[in-house]
Design a protein around this motif. Sequence first.
Motif, mmCIF file in Angstrom:
data_model
loop_
_atom_site.group_PDB
_atom_site.id
_atom_site.type_symbol
_atom_site.label_atom_id
_atom_site.label_comp_id
_atom_site.label_asym_id
_atom_site.label_seq_id
_atom_site.Cartn_x
_atom_site.Cartn_y
_atom_site.Cartn_z
ATOM 1 N N ALA A 78 0.816 -1.211 0.000
ATOM 2 C CA ALA A 78 0.000 0.000 0.000
ATOM 3 C C ALA A 78 0.848 1.259 0.000
ATOM 4 C CB ALA A 78 -0.943 0.005 1.211
ATOM 5 N N MET A 79 1.997 1.232 0.691
ATOM 6 C CA MET A 79 2.842 2.411 0.794
ATOM 7 C C MET A 79 4.078 2.341 -0.094
ATOM 8 S SD MET A 79 2.561 3.571 4.809
ATOM 9 C CE MET A 79 2.789 1.975 5.608
ATOM 10 N N GLY A 80 4.337 1.172 -0.680
ATOM 11 C CA GLY A 80 5.469 1.035 -1.575
ATOM 12 C C GLY A 80 6.809 1.182 -0.895
ATOM 13 N N ARG A 81 6.895 0.783 0.370
ATOM 14 C CA ARG A 81 8.176 0.850 1.063
ATOM 15 C C ARG A 81 8.242 -0.216 2.154
ATOM 16 N NH1 ARG A 81 5.574 5.667 3.158
ATOM 17 N NH2 ARG A 81 5.508 5.766 5.436
ATOM 18 N N THR A 82 9.445 -0.409 2.656
ATOM 19 C CA THR A 82 9.680 -1.432 3.673
ATOM 20 C C THR A 82 9.660 -0.811 5.060
ATOM 21 O OG1 THR A 82 10.977 -2.753 2.132
ATOM 22 C CG2 THR A 82 11.317 -3.175 4.477
ATOM 23 N N ILE A 83 8.979 -1.463 5.983
ATOM 24 C CA ILE A 83 8.818 -1.001 7.359
ATOM 25 C C ILE A 83 9.527 -1.967 8.296
ATOM 26 C CG2 ILE A 83 7.174 -0.318 9.147
ATOM 27 C CD1 ILE A 83 6.920 1.279 6.513
ATOM 28 N N ALA B 84 4.086 3.550 18.958
ATOM 29 C CA ALA B 84 4.850 4.655 19.523
ATOM 30 C C ALA B 84 4.047 5.952 19.447
ATOM 31 C CB ALA B 84 6.175 4.804 18.767
ATOM 32 N N GLY B 85 4.659 7.029 19.946
ATOM 33 C CA GLY B 85 4.030 8.345 19.892
ATOM 34 C C GLY B 85 4.354 9.061 18.601
ATOM 35 N N ALA B 86 4.470 10.382 18.668
ATOM 36 C CA ALA B 86 4.589 11.196 17.465
ATOM 37 C C ALA B 86 5.811 10.863 16.630
ATOM 38 C CB ALA B 86 4.616 12.680 17.835
ATOM 39 N N GLY B 87 6.881 10.380 17.257
ATOM 40 C CA GLY B 87 8.095 10.061 16.517
ATOM 41 C C GLY B 87 8.066 8.735 15.803
ATOM 42 N N GLY B 88 7.000 7.967 15.984
ATOM 43 C CA GLY B 88 6.858 6.708 15.272
ATOM 44 C C GLY B 88 7.888 5.652 15.615
ATOM 45 N N GLY B 89 8.579 5.815 16.748
ATOM 46 C CA GLY B 89 9.619 4.856 17.109
ATOM 47 C C GLY B 89 10.903 5.032 16.326
ATOM 48 N N GLN B 90 10.986 6.117 15.536
ATOM 49 C CA GLN B 90 12.161 6.376 14.715
ATOM 50 C C GLN B 90 13.187 7.266 15.424
ATOM 51 O OE1 GLN B 90 8.987 7.358 11.599
ATOM 52 N NE2 GLN B 90 10.818 7.160 10.348
ATOM 53 N N VAL C 267 8.233 0.319 13.424
ATOM 54 C CA VAL C 267 9.135 1.465 13.498
ATOM 55 C C VAL C 267 8.882 2.312 12.255
ATOM 56 C CG1 VAL C 267 11.519 2.245 13.644
ATOM 57 C CG2 VAL C 267 10.823 0.117 14.785
ATOM 58 N N GLY C 268 8.177 3.412 12.426
ATOM 59 C CA GLY C 268 7.786 4.251 11.301
ATOM 60 C C GLY C 268 6.465 4.927 11.604
ATOM 61 N N GLY C 269 6.019 5.760 10.681
ATOM 62 C CA GLY C 269 4.734 6.434 10.853
ATOM 63 C C GLY C 269 4.788 7.706 11.650
ATOM 64 N N ALA C 270 5.990 8.290 11.793
ATOM 65 C CA ALA C 270 6.100 9.537 12.561
ATOM 66 C C ALA C 270 5.176 10.605 12.004
ATOM 67 C CB ALA C 270 7.549 10.028 12.522
ATOM 68 N N TRP C 271 4.445 11.232 12.910
ATOM 69 C CA TRP C 271 3.570 12.382 12.645
ATOM 70 C C TRP C 271 2.329 12.048 11.808
ATOM 71 C CZ3 TRP C 271 6.179 15.243 15.878
ATOM 72 C CH2 TRP C 271 7.569 15.195 15.896
ATOM 73 N N GLY D 198 5.128 11.931 2.751
ATOM 74 C CA GLY D 198 5.017 10.915 1.708
ATOM 75 C C GLY D 198 3.670 10.221 1.652
ATOM 76 N N VAL D 199 3.711 8.959 1.220
ATOM 77 C CA VAL D 199 2.506 8.130 1.098
ATOM 78 C C VAL D 199 2.242 7.462 2.437
ATOM 79 C CG1 VAL D 199 1.438 6.166 -0.072
ATOM 80 C CG2 VAL D 199 2.963 7.701 -1.348
ATOM 81 N N ASN D 200 1.057 7.660 2.971
ATOM 82 C CA ASN D 200 0.717 7.103 4.283
ATOM 83 C C ASN D 200 -0.573 6.302 4.210
ATOM 84 O OD1 ASN D 200 2.844 8.224 6.096
ATOM 85 N ND2 ASN D 200 2.072 10.135 5.227
ATOM 86 N N LYS D 201 -0.422 5.000 4.311
ATOM 87 C CA LYS D 201 -1.552 4.077 4.346
ATOM 88 C C LYS D 201 -1.365 3.147 5.540
ATOM 89 C CE LYS D 201 -3.469 5.608 0.551
ATOM 90 N NZ LYS D 201 -4.792 6.313 0.589
ATOM 91 N N TRP D 202 -1.180 3.773 6.701
ATOM 92 C CA TRP D 202 -0.854 3.004 7.895
ATOM 93 C C TRP D 202 -2.031 2.181 8.397
ATOM 94 C CZ3 TRP D 202 3.883 2.070 9.598
ATOM 95 C CH2 TRP D 202 4.906 2.865 9.087
ATOM 96 N N GLN D 203 -3.231 2.683 8.226
ATOM 97 C CA GLN D 203 -4.395 1.887 8.622
ATOM 98 C C GLN D 203 -4.445 0.600 7.823
ATOM 99 O OE1 GLN D 203 -8.893 2.545 7.613
ATOM 100 N NE2 GLN D 203 -8.399 3.837 9.364
ATOM 101 N N THR D 204 -4.229 0.690 6.527
ATOM 102 C CA THR D 204 -4.203 -0.496 5.684
ATOM 103 C C THR D 204 -3.080 -1.431 6.107
ATOM 104 O OG1 THR D 204 -5.161 0.676 3.801
ATOM 105 C CG2 THR D 204 -3.892 -1.313 3.312
ATOM 106 N N PHE D 205 -1.909 -0.872 6.372
ATOM 107 C CA PHE D 205 -0.761 -1.686 6.764
ATOM 108 C C PHE D 205 -1.027 -2.429 8.066
ATOM 109 C CE2 PHE D 205 3.437 -2.022 8.946
ATOM 110 C CZ PHE D 205 4.034 -2.923 8.069
ATOM 111 N N LEU D 206 -1.545 -1.715 9.069
ATOM 112 C CA LEU D 206 -1.695 -2.295 10.405
ATOM 113 C C LEU D 206 -2.898 -3.216 10.527
ATOM 114 C CD1 LEU D 206 -0.731 0.825 12.534
ATOM 115 C CD2 LEU D 206 0.603 -1.275 12.270
#
Length: 349
Positions: A70-75, A96-102, A128-132, A146-154
């Motif tokens: 969905a996001m075209g990248r590796t997490i 994680a919080g706002a920093g996404g664990g990064q 580890v990802g998804g900051a902000w 960038g591209v954010n489809k975190w709901q789909t990913f999770l």
Amino acid sequence: MRRRRLRSAVTAGAAAFVCGVTATVAGNAASATNDSLAPSGIPVRTNGSRITDSTVVDQRNLRLQVYSAAMGRTIEIDVQRPADNSAPRPTLYLLAGAGGGQDTATWQQRTTALQFLADKNVNVVQPVGGAWTYYTDWRANDPVLGVNKWQTFLTEELPPLIDRALGTNGTNAIAGLSMSGTSVLQLPIAAPGRYRAVAAYSGCAQISDPVGYNFVRTVVTTGGGNTANMYGPQGDPMWAANDPYLNAEGLRGLELFLSTGTGIPGQWDTLDGPYTLPGVGGWANQLTVGGALEAASNYCTHNMQERLNELGIPATFDFQPVGTHSWGYWEDALVASWPVLAKGLGLPA
């Protein structure tokens, strides 16, 4: 008047505190062993998403690389295996919080949460990802985030891969703080049946309310993102569609735990304390801006309590008389929430 004061405090000062909590990304962590782990039945691909690599960190911990179609990248996904892995075990997704664990503001670096969970028969999975981003599906690509489809990913991509790779029993819970304290209420509503228990620490469920909207906007803009690319301008129907307060009926049947302090300084807000931002400046920031953020969370969470009561949906609320928006209180909240999470996961408390 109370709402105006909260809105002003959150908008005026939160950015500085969020930056303090989600400190500058640290240098690369010490290299783990290069041995590749291939658990029995590890999948190559699921609907375009796949585990591309796995590394043994130590006898209890793995690091997976998961490609999101969905996001075209590796997490990166950090996994702590159960205390007893002789039978299929449930999974706790810990966000994680706002920093996404990064950054350095993580459960591992700021708390002993993983040690607390180490003797539990549960897989602990940390993306580890998804900051902000609020771990949600954005309506448009963002020039900075960038591209954010975190709901789909999770909810669609990651869980089947985790279940097959780790041999879980398919039972899931999810917990998160601050930014993800909102996300963990959104995700079960978006994906009925995916999770059986939820714990939200210092989140704001009422995101289409002016206080909640400004809370979200402050976090996203601190990371350089634009909430117009998230759910559109303020008042757009997407804000209401993704508001856990308005859509709370979707939480029925889940084991629920919500916690917050009041913003009044407490035991973890001492100068140079173990959970205090460093230095006099960090301490002052935690007391002022961290206090304002927690007051806003307290406002949102009390409203959510009223909403769930109206709907007749049972939940455990942990309202502390003191406490700022900081790690000491989130660690306490995770420990307090374990009986609720454990019940949903089918584990002893």
